[in-house]
Motif scaffolding. Structure first.
Motif, short mmCIF file in Angstrom:
data_model
loop_
_atom_site.label_atom_id
_atom_site.label_comp_id
_atom_site.label_asym_id
_atom_site.label_seq_id
_atom_site.Cartn_x
_atom_site.Cartn_y
_atom_site.Cartn_z
N GLN A 1 10.41 -24.86 23.15
CA GLN A 1 11.78 -25.30 22.88
C GLN A 1 11.78 -26.52 21.97
O GLN A 1 12.61 -26.63 21.06
CB GLN A 1 12.49 -25.60 24.20
CG GLN A 1 13.96 -25.94 24.04
CD GLN A 1 14.66 -26.11 25.38
OE1 GLN A 1 14.07 -25.90 26.44
NE2 GLN A 1 15.93 -26.48 25.34
N TYR A 2 10.87 -27.43 22.20
CA TYR A 2 10.76 -28.62 21.37
C TYR A 2 10.38 -28.24 19.94
O TYR A 2 10.98 -28.73 18.97
CB TYR A 2 9.71 -29.56 21.98
CG TYR A 2 9.38 -30.76 21.13
CD1 TYR A 2 10.35 -31.71 20.80
CD2 TYR A 2 8.09 -30.97 20.66
CE1 TYR A 2 10.04 -32.81 20.03
CE2 TYR A 2 7.77 -32.07 19.89
CZ TYR A 2 8.75 -32.99 19.59
OH TYR A 2 8.44 -34.09 18.82
N LEU A 3 9.39 -27.36 19.79
CA LEU A 3 8.97 -26.97 18.45
C LEU A 3 10.08 -26.22 17.72
O LEU A 3 10.26 -26.41 16.51
CB LEU A 3 7.72 -26.08 18.55
CG LEU A 3 6.44 -26.77 19.01
CD1 LEU A 3 5.32 -25.74 19.17
CD2 LEU A 3 6.02 -27.86 18.04
N SER A 4 10.81 -25.38 18.44
CA SER A 4 11.93 -24.68 17.81
C SER A 4 12.99 -25.65 17.32
O SER A 4 13.56 -25.48 16.24
CB SER A 4 12.53 -23.68 18.81
OG SER A 4 13.63 -23.00 18.25
N SER A 5 13.23 -26.71 18.13
CA SER A 5 14.20 -27.73 17.74
C SER A 5 13.74 -28.48 16.49
O SER A 5 14.52 -28.69 15.56
CB SER A 5 14.42 -28.70 18.89
OG SER A 5 15.24 -29.79 18.49
N VAL A 6 12.46 -28.87 16.47
CA VAL A 6 11.93 -29.59 15.31
C VAL A 6 12.00 -28.69 14.07
O VAL A 6 12.38 -29.14 12.99
CB VAL A 6 10.48 -30.03 15.57
CG1 VAL A 6 9.84 -30.59 14.30
CG2 VAL A 6 10.44 -31.08 16.67
N ALA A 7 11.63 -27.41 14.22
CA ALA A 7 11.68 -26.48 13.10
C ALA A 7 13.08 -26.39 12.52
O ALA A 7 13.27 -26.38 11.30
CB ALA A 7 11.18 -25.11 13.53
N GLY A 8 14.08 -26.33 13.40
CA GLY A 8 15.46 -26.25 12.93
C GLY A 8 15.91 -27.49 12.18
O GLY A 8 16.68 -27.41 11.23
#
Length: 310
Positions: free
Chosen positions: A242-249
């Motif tokens: 979830q954290y990586l998805s947020s950073v990617a966005g």
């Protein structure tokens, strides 16, 4: 015998096929590459080599029963993906720990340098670490983007990580939003399991000397957690998807979880990241194929006759 009769006899014996096959095979040997426009990919692949990537919670791609480390799994998937890239594509390796990435191999063409890329890939491991702390978003991804920008050539970034940071980033820490959005295209690829697992501890030579304990790592203060009552366990590690998805966005990247090599292949050959380029293409298989057909056509009847008389 007239010339027409001689030609007819030659055709009847099919010997002309042998004569025709010789220049075709010669052409296959000396035929130069032909330049064609095609889709290629230029990527700098960054491996997180921090100690959480040593957690053994990934399936062995080679079929072994015992789980393998996240880093070993990421490298094995990359070996398979490398062979699926079209010639003309360029791949480079870099590693991340602390707050920086180190470019090991600048982007080089995959087909001409396939063995060199595989050999250098096998050498990427935790013994290259220069520190045990890590900032994936604020440091690692930003450094990977900066490296891709400096290399140029339209290179994108593919960053393989479990998202674990040490010391941990607080939920209200907004430093990750300082990364410029859209400067370079790329992927964050999540590696790891869903269940928290102990993080192996290694010495400076890469030898395992146990596991990290709760009192040896910085924990997230309880009051900074959602609800203020969740106990922190930063000595354990799981995929922070979830954290990586947020950073990617936030930075204009895409996020994908790595479950099988197919996930990595799909990411690396995504048409959104393709570049059109003139690529030398070998077409010598065409005269070889034609010569093979001619020779089969010439000799097949005699083979059949010999079988019938046996």
């Amino acid at each position: 015998m007239s010339a027409a009769s001689a030609v007819l006899a030659l055709l009847r014996r099919r010997n002309w096929a042998i004569v025709a096959a010789v220049p075709l095979l010669a052409a296959a040997v000396w035929m130069p590459d032909v330049m064609f426009q095609r889709d290629v990919f230029r990527t700098i692949v960054t491996f997180d080599i921090t100690q959480s990537m040593d957690v053994e919670d990934a399936a062995d791609i080679d079929g072994g029963a015992a789980p393998v480390s996240r880093l070993d799994f990421a490298r094995a998937a990359m070996r398979e993906a490398l062979g699926r890239l079209p010639c003309g594509s360029k791949i480079g390796w870099s590693i991340f720990t602390g707050q920086n990435t180190l470019l090991l191999v600048p982007p080089i063409e995959v087909c001409a340098n396939f063995d060199a890329l595989l050999a250098s890939l096998d050498g990427i491991d935790g013994s290259m670490r220069w520190t045990n702390w890590s900032r994936v978003a604020e440091g690692g991804v930003f450094a990977a983007v900066r490296t891709a920008t400096s290399v140029g050539q339209g290179a994108s970034v593919l960053f393989l990580t479990d998202g674990q940071e040490a010391p941990p980033v607080l939920p209200d820490d907004r430093r990750v939003r300082d990364i410029p959005r859209g400067e370079v295209k790329g992927w964050l690829i999540g590696v790891g399991g869903d269940q928290p697992a102990p993080i192996p501890k290694t010495d400076r030579n890469g030898r395992r000397i146990g596991y990290w304990r709760a009192d040896e790592v910085i924990q997230v203060p309880a009051q900074s957690r959602a609800g203020g009552a969740i106990e922190s366990h930063e000595e354990l590690s799981e995929l922070r998807g979830q954290y990586l998805s947020s950073v990617a966005g936030q930075i204009g990247f895409a996020y994908r979880r790595l479950r099988t090599p197919r996930d990595l292949i799909a990411a690396m050959t995504d048409e959104r990241y393709a570049l059109r380029d003139r690529v030398p293409t070998r077409l010598n298989w065409m005269p070889v194929a034609l010569a093979f057909v001619l020779l089969v056509w010439r000799f097949m009847p005699s083979v059949l006759r010999s079988k019938a008389s046996a």
